[in-house]
Motif scaffolding. Structure first.
Motif, PDB file in Angstrom:
ATOM      1  N   MET A 134       4.284 -26.902 -19.850  1.00  0.00           N
ATOM      2  CA  MET A 134       4.760 -27.505 -21.094  1.00  0.00           C
ATOM      3  C   MET A 134       6.178 -28.035 -20.883  1.00  0.00           C
ATOM      4  O   MET A 134       7.022 -27.360 -20.294  1.00  0.00           O
ATOM      5  N   HIS A 135       6.427 -29.226 -21.392  1.00  0.00           N
ATOM      6  CA  HIS A 135       7.765 -29.817 -21.293  1.00  0.00           C
ATOM      7  C   HIS A 135       8.731 -28.976 -22.125  1.00  0.00           C
ATOM      8  O   HIS A 135       8.398 -28.554 -23.239  1.00  0.00           O
ATOM      9  N   LYS A 156       9.279 -29.896 -25.848  1.00  0.00           N
ATOM     10  CA  LYS A 156       8.110 -30.056 -26.709  1.00  0.00           C
ATOM     11  C   LYS A 156       8.284 -29.359 -28.054  1.00  0.00           C
ATOM     12  O   LYS A 156       8.017 -29.944 -29.103  1.00  0.00           O
ATOM     13  N   MET A 157       8.700 -28.123 -28.041  1.00  0.00           N
ATOM     14  CA  MET A 157       8.843 -27.360 -29.285  1.00  0.00           C
ATOM     15  C   MET A 157       9.938 -27.948 -30.178  1.00  0.00           C
ATOM     16  O   MET A 157       9.811 -27.958 -31.399  1.00  0.00           O
ATOM     17  N   THR A 158      11.006 -28.452 -29.572  1.00  0.00           N
ATOM     18  CA  THR A 158      12.092 -29.058 -30.345  1.00  0.00           C
ATOM     19  C   THR A 158      11.591 -30.297 -31.069  1.00  0.00           C
ATOM     20  O   THR A 158      11.825 -30.474 -32.265  1.00  0.00           O
ATOM     21  N   PHE A 159      10.898 -31.168 -30.349  1.00  0.00           N
ATOM     22  CA  PHE A 159      10.383 -32.381 -30.974  1.00  0.00           C
ATOM     23  C   PHE A 159       9.294 -32.073 -32.008  1.00  0.00           C
ATOM     24  O   PHE A 159       9.188 -32.754 -33.029  1.00  0.00           O
ATOM     25  N   GLN A 160       8.518 -31.044 -31.754  1.00  0.00           N
ATOM     26  CA  GLN A 160       7.505 -30.642 -32.734  1.00  0.00           C
ATOM     27  C   GLN A 160       8.184 -30.182 -34.021  1.00  0.00           C
ATOM     28  O   GLN A 160       7.765 -30.561 -35.119  1.00  0.00           O
ATOM     29  N   ARG A 190       9.507 -33.205 -35.880  1.00  0.00           N
ATOM     30  CA  ARG A 190       8.417 -33.954 -36.496  1.00  0.00           C
ATOM     31  C   ARG A 190       7.935 -33.260 -37.768  1.00  0.00           C
ATOM     32  O   ARG A 190       7.751 -33.885 -38.813  1.00  0.00           O
ATOM     33  N   ARG A 231       2.836 -18.888 -27.246  1.00  0.00           N
ATOM     34  CA  ARG A 231       3.276 -20.260 -26.959  1.00  0.00           C
ATOM     35  C   ARG A 231       3.274 -21.144 -28.176  1.00  0.00           C
ATOM     36  O   ARG A 231       3.604 -22.308 -28.091  1.00  0.00           O
TER      37      ARG A 231
END
Length: 105
Positions: free
Chosen positions: A7-8, A11-15, A18, A104
């Motif tokens: 996982m990048h 990813k969680m930050t951008f999620q 959003r 995750r």
């Protein structure tokens, strides 16, 4: 890591961004309220969630709209039990212990 893919890290930050910018959780609540208005008494709604946070919203919503009807046979049986404590007012289904399916999320 899922299916061999890493996982990048962002990813969680951008999620989270959003979800916040699109007000996704409130939109989910609005959609559920609208669906219940459409199906009416005795209707059924099915929902599938993937994330823990979405499931928690779903649980809270269903707890807020559930009803115990006086004519239900199970309620009548319960009330006839000599040691049955009185049922609480308002939502009655509480999660004592929430179990995360994955760390995750």
């Amino acid at each position: 890591e899922t299916s061999g893919q890493v996982m990048h890290p962002a990813k969680m930050t951008f999620q989270a961004l959003r979800i916040h910018l699109n007000d996704e959780f409130e939109e989910m609540r609005k959609g559920m309220r609208a669906a219940f208005k459409l199906v009416g008494e005795g209707g059924r709604i099915g929902m599938i969630t993937w994330k823990f946070s979405e499931r928690k919203i779903l649980d809270e919503f269903f707890n807020s709209v559930e009803a115990v009807r006086d004519q239900e046979p199970l309620l009548e049986w319960y009330q006839q039990q000599p040691d049955a404590p009185p049922l609480p007012n308002g939502p009655s289904m509480e999660n004592d212990e929430l179990v995360r399916p994955s760390e995750r999320e």
